[in-house]
Design a protein around this motif. Structure first.
Motif, short mmCIF file in Angstrom:
data_model
loop_
_atom_site.label_atom_id
_atom_site.label_comp_id
_atom_site.label_asym_id
_atom_site.label_seq_id
_atom_site.Cartn_x
_atom_site.Cartn_y
_atom_site.Cartn_z
N ILE A 28 -11.90 32.95 -20.73
CA ILE A 28 -12.81 32.32 -21.20
C ILE A 28 -13.85 33.02 -22.18
CG2 ILE A 28 -14.53 30.50 -20.77
CD1 ILE A 28 -11.60 29.73 -20.28
N ILE A 29 -14.10 34.33 -21.74
CA ILE A 29 -15.28 35.00 -22.69
C ILE A 29 -14.46 35.45 -23.76
CG2 ILE A 29 -16.35 37.13 -22.64
CD1 ILE A 29 -16.87 37.05 -19.53
N GLU A 30 -13.26 35.80 -23.70
CA GLU A 30 -12.36 36.27 -24.93
C GLU A 30 -12.40 34.95 -26.00
OE1 GLU A 30 -9.42 39.42 -22.81
OE2 GLU A 30 -8.67 37.37 -23.32
N HIS A 31 -12.31 33.73 -25.61
CA HIS A 31 -12.35 32.64 -26.37
C HIS A 31 -14.00 32.62 -27.05
CE1 HIS A 31 -8.29 30.53 -26.01
NE2 HIS A 31 -8.47 30.99 -24.43
N GLN A 32 -14.78 32.45 -26.11
CA GLN A 32 -16.26 32.41 -26.56
C GLN A 32 -16.65 33.55 -27.75
OE1 GLN A 32 -18.02 29.88 -26.20
NE2 GLN A 32 -18.55 28.97 -24.36
N THR A 33 -16.11 34.69 -27.50
CA THR A 33 -16.60 35.66 -28.25
C THR A 33 -15.65 35.68 -29.50
OG1 THR A 33 -15.33 37.60 -26.77
CG2 THR A 33 -17.83 37.04 -26.08
N GLY A 34 -14.45 35.14 -29.47
CA GLY A 34 -13.62 35.39 -30.52
C GLY A 34 -13.05 36.75 -30.84
N LYS A 35 -12.62 37.11 -29.51
CA LYS A 35 -12.10 38.38 -29.47
C LYS A 35 -10.67 38.70 -30.10
CE LYS A 35 -9.79 42.03 -26.41
NZ LYS A 35 -9.70 42.39 -25.03
N ASP A 38 -6.96 35.41 -34.71
CA ASP A 38 -5.80 34.48 -35.04
C ASP A 38 -5.69 33.25 -33.93
OD1 ASP A 38 -5.08 35.90 -37.22
OD2 ASP A 38 -3.52 37.28 -36.07
N CYS A 39 -6.34 33.46 -32.94
CA CYS A 39 -6.20 32.42 -31.93
C CYS A 39 -6.73 30.99 -32.26
CB CYS A 39 -6.79 32.78 -30.74
SG CYS A 39 -7.05 31.62 -29.27
N TYR A 40 -6.25 29.95 -31.88
CA TYR A 40 -6.40 28.44 -32.37
C TYR A 40 -8.06 28.30 -32.06
CZ TYR A 40 -6.69 23.46 -31.98
OH TYR A 40 -7.11 22.19 -32.47
N THR A 41 -8.61 28.87 -31.02
CA THR A 41 -9.97 28.43 -30.68
C THR A 41 -11.08 29.27 -31.64
OG1 THR A 41 -10.08 30.00 -29.14
CG2 THR A 41 -9.57 27.83 -28.56
N TYR A 42 -10.63 30.39 -32.40
CA TYR A 42 -11.46 31.34 -33.12
C TYR A 42 -12.47 30.48 -34.07
CZ TYR A 42 -13.19 35.46 -35.62
OH TYR A 42 -14.09 36.32 -36.24
N LYS A 43 -12.20 29.61 -34.74
CA LYS A 43 -12.84 29.08 -35.64
C LYS A 43 -13.49 27.55 -35.17
CE LYS A 43 -10.88 30.90 -39.94
NZ LYS A 43 -10.18 30.74 -41.05
N LYS A 44 -13.15 27.47 -33.81
CA LYS A 44 -13.59 26.11 -33.28
C LYS A 44 -14.50 26.50 -32.26
CE LYS A 44 -8.95 24.34 -34.54
NZ LYS A 44 -9.35 23.35 -35.26
N ARG A 45 -15.03 27.44 -32.27
CA ARG A 45 -16.18 27.82 -31.25
C ARG A 45 -17.56 27.28 -31.41
NH1 ARG A 45 -16.94 33.86 -31.84
NH2 ARG A 45 -15.87 33.33 -33.82
N PRO A 46 -18.37 26.94 -30.50
CA PRO A 46 -18.13 27.26 -29.07
C PRO A 46 -17.17 26.41 -28.42
CG PRO A 46 -20.02 25.89 -29.34
CD PRO A 46 -19.81 26.28 -30.70
N ILE A 47 -16.62 26.95 -27.13
CA ILE A 47 -15.63 26.17 -26.70
C ILE A 47 -16.20 25.76 -25.22
CG2 ILE A 47 -13.58 26.95 -27.59
CD1 ILE A 47 -14.59 28.47 -24.33
N ASN A 48 -15.77 24.83 -24.47
CA ASN A 48 -16.11 24.53 -23.27
C ASN A 48 -14.95 24.36 -22.23
OD1 ASN A 48 -18.11 23.51 -20.96
ND2 ASN A 48 -17.47 21.37 -21.65
N LEU A 49 -14.96 25.07 -21.28
CA LEU A 49 -13.92 24.70 -20.11
C LEU A 49 -14.22 23.51 -19.55
CD1 LEU A 49 -11.38 25.85 -18.39
CD2 LEU A 49 -13.15 26.95 -16.93
#
Length: 97
Positions: A28-35, A38-49
């Motif tokens: 979840i931290i990796e998604h939030q920080t944009g690690k 190329d991940c789908y969530t990178y440009k769609k942050r912030p994310i919520n579990l």
């Protein structure tokens, strides 16, 4: 015994992302920080579990992730809202007259 997770994230554009991991908090931290750019969530942050399920068998977790990824938005929201009794009806194929 190792634990595996299937999770659903709600992205800033209200889309859902379904994933699999053995380290939920870290992922979840990796998604939030944009690690991963190329991940789908990178440009769609912030994310919520919004949902997660635990598994002891990685194969069951992977199968569950694949199944959920194919589901409609309505069916995913039913799972997120813990309305499990509604899932069978959402699985029925609708035929046109």
């Amino acid at each position: 015994m190792k634990t595996y997770y299937v999770y659903i994230l709600e992205c800033s554009d209200k889309s859902y992302y379904t994933g699999f991991t053995s380290k939920l908090h870290t992922r979840i931290i990796e998604h939030q920080t944009g690690k991963y750019p190329d991940c789908y969530t990178y440009k769609k942050r912030p994310i919520n579990l919004v949902f997660h399920a635990e598994f002891t068998d990685p194969n069951h977790a992977i199968d569950s992730e694949k199944q959920i990824k194919k589901w409609s938005r309505v069916k995913k929201e039913t799972l997120i809202n813990n309305a499990f009794e509604k899932l069978p009806n959402l699985s029925k194929k609708k035929f046109k007259d």
